[in-house]
Design an enzyme around this catalytic site. Structure first.
Site, short mmCIF file in Angstrom:
data_model
loop_
_atom_site.label_atom_id
_atom_site.label_comp_id
_atom_site.label_asym_id
_atom_site.label_seq_id
_atom_site.Cartn_x
_atom_site.Cartn_y
_atom_site.Cartn_z
N LYS A 226 -31.18 -24.14 71.77
CA LYS A 226 -29.90 -23.58 71.17
C LYS A 226 -29.56 -22.26 71.48
O LYS A 226 -30.40 -21.50 71.85
CB LYS A 226 -30.09 -23.67 69.61
N ASP A 257 -28.22 -30.36 73.73
CA ASP A 257 -27.24 -30.76 72.88
C ASP A 257 -26.05 -30.03 73.66
O ASP A 257 -26.03 -29.02 73.75
CB ASP A 257 -27.60 -30.07 71.69
N HIS A 260 -24.56 -26.75 72.40
CA HIS A 260 -25.18 -25.49 72.37
C HIS A 260 -25.31 -24.57 73.24
O HIS A 260 -26.09 -23.71 73.30
CB HIS A 260 -26.81 -26.04 72.06
N HIS A 284 -28.16 -34.96 72.91
CA HIS A 284 -27.46 -34.73 71.44
C HIS A 284 -26.06 -34.59 72.18
O HIS A 284 -25.54 -33.65 72.48
CB HIS A 284 -27.79 -33.65 70.82
N ASP A 292 -20.86 -23.83 68.04
CA ASP A 292 -21.77 -25.08 67.89
C ASP A 292 -21.21 -25.88 66.45
O ASP A 292 -21.76 -25.87 65.56
CB ASP A 292 -23.33 -24.78 67.67
N ASP A 294 -19.89 -28.78 66.01
CA ASP A 294 -20.17 -30.09 65.67
C ASP A 294 -19.13 -31.12 65.41
O ASP A 294 -19.25 -32.14 64.70
CB ASP A 294 -21.44 -30.29 64.66
N ASP A 324 -24.87 -36.23 67.85
CA ASP A 324 -25.04 -35.17 66.95
C ASP A 324 -23.95 -34.49 66.58
O ASP A 324 -23.35 -33.49 67.30
CB ASP A 324 -26.16 -34.24 67.17
#
Ligand code: RNT
Ligand code: ZN
Length: 416
Positions: A226, A257, A260, A284, A292, A294, A324
């Site tokens: 991350k 991810d 990230h 992810h 980040d 999401d 994610d």
């Protein structure tokens, strides 16, 4: 929707793709059989069943759309509904905090495989396989540092937790006769300018070595890097460089991810490098907006390019696909369908790329032809192929799912 028209459109598309060397029937088989791991935490804003408190530890949900799942039955009901609206092969990705604790408080260093037996039974009944995650956030001992904490007592607590989680994943993998993929993401980071960057990373490395020393044949561990967390903006212990080095040297799966990295960075170029040095990848699939955040995954260049790189490297079997994101501001079931379908469309687009033709152009140094074909590929009738995929698998085609989500909201989530 008119079924005949969908079939007709597919036949035309099939011919169009065949002309550039792509077999759409084969592509649809691959799409159907490539598992996507549905993250359980979009149902309930990452709250879980341990202490029913809002999320903390570097990540945050925003929004208060009605209908959040409040208990294990509601989480499962929502995931079953999601499953009904999607074609393909699905897994469910659980965090440790979603254990079936039967109303008792079970601390993170006490969790046992038995707390997941009912999930295993449920998954089997619903044709899911399970994946798993240790959980370092939303706990009084989370603080800034967990596995990288210089305080031995706190560190040992999290080491014990993570070891137990790996055993639970192994238990799940054995029960489902298919390796359970366990992701380790620790939120460890510092808000302001630490002078101990090296020290915390060394401690994290040692903790992970200890955790991974136990050989467990029915699970695979992956480690998620991350850039920064909320309230931990200056430093993240488990950065990309840290985990790229760790995973390469220990032969561990790297979790990438898409949320990230720097928002303007296209992370897809990390794929062909990582694939040379790590055994497998966990994805992810997410969407960052400025941070980040999401947001629900959509079909954008980052995700399109991500799958292109995987398919071009013939690495689909080495990549585990998971979602994610956690958006609490819109219908949560709808968020799953949008994000999963977007992920499938990106994978489909990569599978439909005229790969052999493009490679030939490249080998022959035909730069104009390569660029022309890449441009043409963008407007080929992929939508017709995706509609047909949903049709033959008996799920809503195109925007038809909107009404289904609305119906479930009316019947179920609006009553919560
Ligand atoms: C956090 C990581 C991590 C979490 C989930 C809940 O930045 O992306 O994967 O989102 O484990
Ligand atoms: Zn993630």
């Amino acid at each position: 929707m008119n079924e005949n028209n969908i079939r007709k459109a597919y036949e035309i598309a099939k011919e169009r793709y065949a002309a550039i060397g792509v077999n759409t029937d084969e592509v649809l088989d691959t799409l159907k059989n490539t598992p996507i791991s549905l993250h359980c935490w979009q149902t309930d804003d990452v709250v879980g069943f341990e202490r029913n408190e809002a999320l903390s530890g570097g990540i945050q949900t925003t929004g208060n759309y009605p209908g959040r799942a409040r208990n294990i039955d509601e989480v499962r009901a929502d995931l079953e509904e999601v499953h009904k609206l999607l074609a393909g092969t699905f897994r469910v990705n659980l965090h440790e905090t979603y254990g079936d604790f039967g109303g008792k408080f079970v601390d993170r260093d006490e969790v046992e495989p038995c707390h997941f037996q009912s999930w295993i039974d449920w998954a089997k009944e619903n044709n899911f396989k399970l994946d798993f995650n240790s959980t370092s956030f939303s706990h009084p001992k989370s603080g800034y540092l967990s596995l990288s904490n210089p305080d031995k007592e706190i560190r040992d607590f999290w080491i014990e937790h993570t070891k137990r989680c790996r055993r639970i994943a192994d238990f799940m993998g054995k029960a489902q006769n298919d390796a359970c993929i366990m992701n380790i993401w620790v939120h460890d980071g510092i808000k302001d300018l630490t002078v101990e960057r090296y020290r915390y990373r060394r401690i994290l490395m040692e903790s992970l070595d200890d955790i991974l020393s136990e050989k467990l044949p029915n699970m695979k561990t992956c480690l998620e890097a991350k850039l920064f967390g909320i309230g931990m903006e200056s430093y993240t212990v488990g950065s990309h460089d840290f985990y790229a080095g760790y995973c390469a040297s220990r032969k561990v799966i790297y979790t990438l991810d898409t949320g990230h990295y720097e928002p303007t960075e296209n992370v897809s170029d990390a794929i062909p490098s990582l694939l040379l040095y790590v055994p497998e990848l966990m994805l992810h699939v997410s969407r960052p907006i400025r941070w980040d955040s999401d947001h629900v995954t959509i079909m954008n260049d980052q995700v399109l390019d991500l799958f292109k790189e995987i398919v071009r490297a013939d690495a689909l079997k080495r990549a585990h696909i998971g979602l994610d994101y956690f958006d609490a501001s819109i219908n949560r079931i709808g968020a799953y369908i949008i994000g999963t379908r977007a992920t499938q469309k990106c994978l489909l687009s990569a599978l439909l790329e005229p790969k052999y033709m493009l490679r030939e152009f490249e080998d022959e140094d035909k730069g104009f032809q390569r660029l022309a074909m890449q441009e043409e590929a963008k407007t080929l009738p992929m939508g017709a192929v995706y509609d047909y995929f949903n049709l033959i698998n008996g799920v809503p085609v195109g925007e038809e799912y909107i009404a289904k989500v609305e119906q479930y909201e009316k019947d179920v989530t609006s009553k919560r």
